[in-house]
Scaffold this active site. Sequence first.
Site, short mmCIF file in Angstrom:
data_model
loop_
_atom_site.label_atom_id
_atom_site.label_comp_id
_atom_site.label_asym_id
_atom_site.label_seq_id
_atom_site.Cartn_x
_atom_site.Cartn_y
_atom_site.Cartn_z
N GLU A 136 -4.24 2.24 -7.47
CA GLU A 136 -4.62 3.34 -6.58
C GLU A 136 -3.70 4.53 -6.83
OE1 GLU A 136 -6.66 1.81 -2.77
OE2 GLU A 136 -4.52 1.68 -2.43
N HIS B 111 0.86 -1.19 0.00
CA HIS B 111 0.00 0.00 0.00
C HIS B 111 0.90 1.24 0.00
CE1 HIS B 111 -2.83 3.07 1.24
NE2 HIS B 111 -3.79 2.25 0.85
P1 PGA Z 1 -9.65 5.91 0.35
O1 PGA Z 1 -8.44 4.90 0.56
O2 PGA Z 1 -10.84 5.11 -0.15
O3 PGA Z 1 -9.92 6.49 1.70
O4 PGA Z 1 -9.22 6.92 -0.64
C1 PGA Z 1 -8.22 3.84 -0.33
C2 PGA Z 1 -6.97 3.09 0.07
O5 PGA Z 1 -6.03 3.71 0.57
O6 PGA Z 1 -6.89 1.87 -0.10
#
Ligand code: PGA
Length: 253
Positions: free
Chosen positions: A170, A95
């Site tokens: 992401e 992540h």
């Molecule tokens: P968020 O986070 O939905 O709060 O933007 C997503 C993540 O970090 O996996």
Amino acid sequence: MDLRWYVANWKMYLSSIEEEAFVSENRQDLIRLADEKNIVLCPSYLGIGLIRGKGEKNISLGAQDCSEEDKGAHTGQISAESLSDIAVDFVIVGHSERRQKYFETDEIISKKIAAAWKAELTPILCVGESKEQFDKQESFSYVTEQLTVLDLALTMMQEEKRYPCFVAYEPLFSIGTGVVAPHDHIKLMLALIDEKTPHSSMAKGLSCSITKLYGGSVNASNSGKLKKIPGVEGFLIGKSSINFAEFKKIIDT
Ligand code: PGA
């Protein structure tokens, strides 16, 4: 039937008592939802322990991280095997918060993926570029580089088989900001993930089977449109997943 995946990344938003309460208060609804959709909750390690310790077996759980080591003198670490022992099925690796705040390198991330596979967990690998890289049109090259951890992880495996892996795209500028990347861009990045991951790989006949998620500011108002983007097989949801009503709307919309 909606075969998409809804993975809740609770980060450190809730205490472990609150995580357990989320599950016990919404148990029937969660089980009903999980009958028709693929739902995975990723609480803290302690939250996982509390939820499983109270005899809850019907909710699918993931961890937010695991050690890259199998065993040994690694104070404070949790092994993939320990997670597997308490019926955890998934583990988030790489992540961006761990890459940035805890300096996780691609080498560490590839070892975590291999550790997860050895413990029969499905890793959820997070990839994504910064706003600066996006602006400089470096998204493709950067994410392609990040995806090489899968090839590296495969070199650490012995058994010839197809190892399952989720890849969550992401973009960093979308995480926790309320800003979703342009839908066309998400589509192209998911296609890139398909193209660059080792579907059928390498000399040893090892490969990955990939499920692609989008993550970053998914909420009940944008999930309907995000679901229509070609290639989106599910979401990794942070902030919006700690409120059950919002989480349910994302799933139902
Ligand atoms: P968020 O986070 O939905 O709060 O933007 C997503 C993540 O970090 O996996």
